[in-house]
Design a protein around this motif. Structure first.
Motif, mmCIF file in Angstrom:
data_model
loop_
_atom_site.group_PDB
_atom_site.id
_atom_site.type_symbol
_atom_site.label_atom_id
_atom_site.label_comp_id
_atom_site.label_asym_id
_atom_site.label_seq_id
_atom_site.Cartn_x
_atom_site.Cartn_y
_atom_site.Cartn_z
ATOM 1 N N GLN A 17 75.773 139.071 -2.461
ATOM 2 C CA GLN A 17 75.649 137.937 -1.554
ATOM 3 C C GLN A 17 76.036 138.304 -0.124
ATOM 4 O O GLN A 17 75.405 137.836 0.837
ATOM 5 C CB GLN A 17 76.543 136.780 -2.037
ATOM 6 C CG GLN A 17 76.176 136.210 -3.385
ATOM 7 C CD GLN A 17 74.867 135.448 -3.387
ATOM 8 O OE1 GLN A 17 74.271 135.221 -2.343
ATOM 9 N NE2 GLN A 17 74.411 135.059 -4.555
ATOM 10 N N SER A 20 73.189 140.198 1.321
ATOM 11 C CA SER A 20 72.093 139.260 1.554
ATOM 12 C C SER A 20 72.340 138.408 2.791
ATOM 13 O O SER A 20 71.441 138.204 3.628
ATOM 14 C CB SER A 20 71.929 138.355 0.320
ATOM 15 O OG SER A 20 70.976 137.340 0.545
ATOM 16 N N TYR A 24 70.305 138.091 6.326
ATOM 17 C CA TYR A 24 69.821 136.806 6.841
ATOM 18 C C TYR A 24 70.288 136.572 8.273
ATOM 19 O O TYR A 24 69.542 136.036 9.111
ATOM 20 C CB TYR A 24 70.296 135.673 5.936
ATOM 21 C CG TYR A 24 69.837 134.311 6.387
ATOM 22 C CD1 TYR A 24 68.506 133.919 6.233
ATOM 23 C CD2 TYR A 24 70.720 133.420 6.984
ATOM 24 C CE1 TYR A 24 68.069 132.675 6.661
ATOM 25 C CE2 TYR A 24 70.291 132.170 7.416
ATOM 26 C CZ TYR A 24 68.960 131.804 7.251
ATOM 27 O OH TYR A 24 68.531 130.569 7.676
ATOM 28 N N PHE A 30 64.128 135.282 4.099
ATOM 29 C CA PHE A 30 64.644 135.210 2.743
ATOM 30 C C PHE A 30 63.488 135.352 1.764
ATOM 31 O O PHE A 30 62.538 134.574 1.803
ATOM 32 C CB PHE A 30 65.369 133.891 2.495
ATOM 33 C CG PHE A 30 65.880 133.743 1.088
ATOM 34 C CD1 PHE A 30 67.010 134.419 0.672
ATOM 35 C CD2 PHE A 30 65.217 132.933 0.182
ATOM 36 C CE1 PHE A 30 67.488 134.290 -0.624
ATOM 37 C CE2 PHE A 30 65.674 132.787 -1.116
ATOM 38 C CZ PHE A 30 66.820 133.464 -1.511
ATOM 39 N N TYR A 35 65.221 138.615 -4.047
ATOM 40 C CA TYR A 35 66.607 138.193 -4.195
ATOM 41 C C TYR A 35 67.004 138.126 -5.673
ATOM 42 O O TYR A 35 68.033 138.686 -6.081
ATOM 43 C CB TYR A 35 66.791 136.830 -3.529
ATOM 44 C CG TYR A 35 68.169 136.221 -3.672
ATOM 45 C CD1 TYR A 35 69.146 136.453 -2.720
ATOM 46 C CD2 TYR A 35 68.473 135.388 -4.741
ATOM 47 C CE1 TYR A 35 70.413 135.885 -2.834
ATOM 48 C CE2 TYR A 35 69.728 134.819 -4.873
ATOM 49 C CZ TYR A 35 70.691 135.065 -3.919
ATOM 50 O OH TYR A 35 71.939 134.504 -4.044
ATOM 51 N N LEU A 154 67.113 143.371 1.472
ATOM 52 C CA LEU A 154 66.787 141.969 1.683
ATOM 53 C C LEU A 154 66.388 141.664 3.128
ATOM 54 O O LEU A 154 65.971 140.552 3.438
ATOM 55 C CB LEU A 154 67.974 141.093 1.274
ATOM 56 C CG LEU A 154 68.152 141.044 -0.245
ATOM 57 C CD1 LEU A 154 69.553 140.606 -0.618
ATOM 58 C CD2 LEU A 154 67.116 140.117 -0.875
#
Length: 333
Positions: A17, A20, A24, A30, A35, A154
């Motif tokens: 997370q 990720s 972002y 996204f 994911y 990501l």
């Protein structure tokens, strides 16, 4: 180190997370499909790490009296080992697919390094955890290697993306950008001070879990020749190490905040987790000699890891939404 779903969810979830959220912050993009593939793959590989560790600790006798050991629970060493490596293969296939889709070979190289750290930590003929090197390997694997890799996966894409002036600082092209402002082949993220700072913090909280998991098994580790840091230091000095580790975590957080490598939202939210950090320190100081109670220390560390990581994620996302002027410093491409 016995398997528990708290370990699996916390290790895989938080590291993933944070990577990720850092991606972002940089891109505002996204990909739900990538994911979830990466999340599932991460859980599979962490489960391999825990299962295979149980098998090899069973072989040396370190888990002989450990009721939470999966080998002791299911009664089959071979079945546990086969299941572990099947999960590793499936997980690595998922990671490879995501790397190919993202067109980012740097990420799969970093993830391979993380898996290698896990292998030499526990598997023969290396078993570096028996030499007291588990914590540095854990820090490298879950911190700089895995967190940075997930960030790259990501945040990179093969899709045509418009490059505006606002985002030129966030990307570098793997190929030439057309005159109309599109990269037709690939768009890769640069590695910034933001993701590196976040990875250091995550690596520290992860390593603290591993360190505290040895408090209740010092005698057993010593008997089988497993020279963990706590076997070498003793539990009293080990409790001092825990205190300094937590102090270092929050000191590093504020130092990073002063350097503006992380958004202020991250500093503020992570600082709010200091009570759980204080709880970890006080609990270990008061109970390090009580094998019955000190067993819970690792679970308090899991809570610190989860809450600190969640605060870091929330801060990164908040910065993207509300503080659009935060521009991470470029470290290298």
């Amino acid at each position: 180190m016995g398997v528990s779903m708290a370990y699996v969810r916390s290790f895989a979830g938080i590291v993933f997370q944070v990577g990720s959220a850092a991606a972002y912050l940089q891109t505002g993009m996204f990909s739900a499909r990538r994911y979830f593939v990466l999340l599932i793959s991460s859980v599979l590989i962490i489960t391999w790490l825990n299962l295979s560790n149980d098998v090899y600790d069973f072989d040396t006798g370190a888990d002989k009296n450990k009721t939470e050991s999966v080998v002791n629970l299911v009664g089959s060493r071979t079945g546990t080992l086969v299941a572990a490596y099947l999960l590793l293969v499936l997980g690595f296939v998922g990671l490879t697919w995501a790397s190919v889709e993202a067109g980012n070979l740097r990420a799969i190289m970093l993830l391979t390094c993380a898996v290698i750290c896990g292998y030499i930590y526990q598997c023969p003929p290396f078993r570096l955890s028996y030499q007291g090197l588990g914590e540095p390997l854990c820090f490298a694997a879950f911190g700089p290697f895995a967190t940075t890799a997930f960030y790259l996966l990501l945040g990179s894409t093969r899709l045509p993306i418009l490059i505006t002036n606002n985002f030129m600082v966030f990307h570098f092209p793997c190929h030439n950008i057309d005159s109309d402002g599109f990269d037709r082949e690939n768009l890769c993220l640069s590695i910034t001070a933001t993701v590196l700072s976040a990875s250091l913090l995550v690596g520290l909280t992860t390593s603290l879990i591993l360190f505290c998991s040895h408090f209740h098994q010092v005698e057993g580790d010593r008997n089988v020749g497993k020279m963990s840091p706590l076997v070498r230091l003793g539990t009293e000095r080990g409790s001092v190490v825990v205190k300094w580790a937590v102090m270092t975590l929050y000191s590093l957080l504020f130092a990073i905040g002063l350097s503006r490598a992380l958004p202020l939202s991250c500093i503020f939210l992570c600082a709010m987790t200091s009570p759980i950090g204080k709880l970890v320190v006080s609990y270990v100081e008061e109970n390090h000699k009580d094998k019955g109670k000190i067993f819970m220390a690792k679970y308090y560390c899991v809570r610190l890891h989860a809450l600190f990581g969640a605060a870091l994620v929330a801060g990164l996302i908040t910065a993207r939404i509300l503080v659009t002027k935060h521009i991470p410093k470029l470290v290298f491409q």
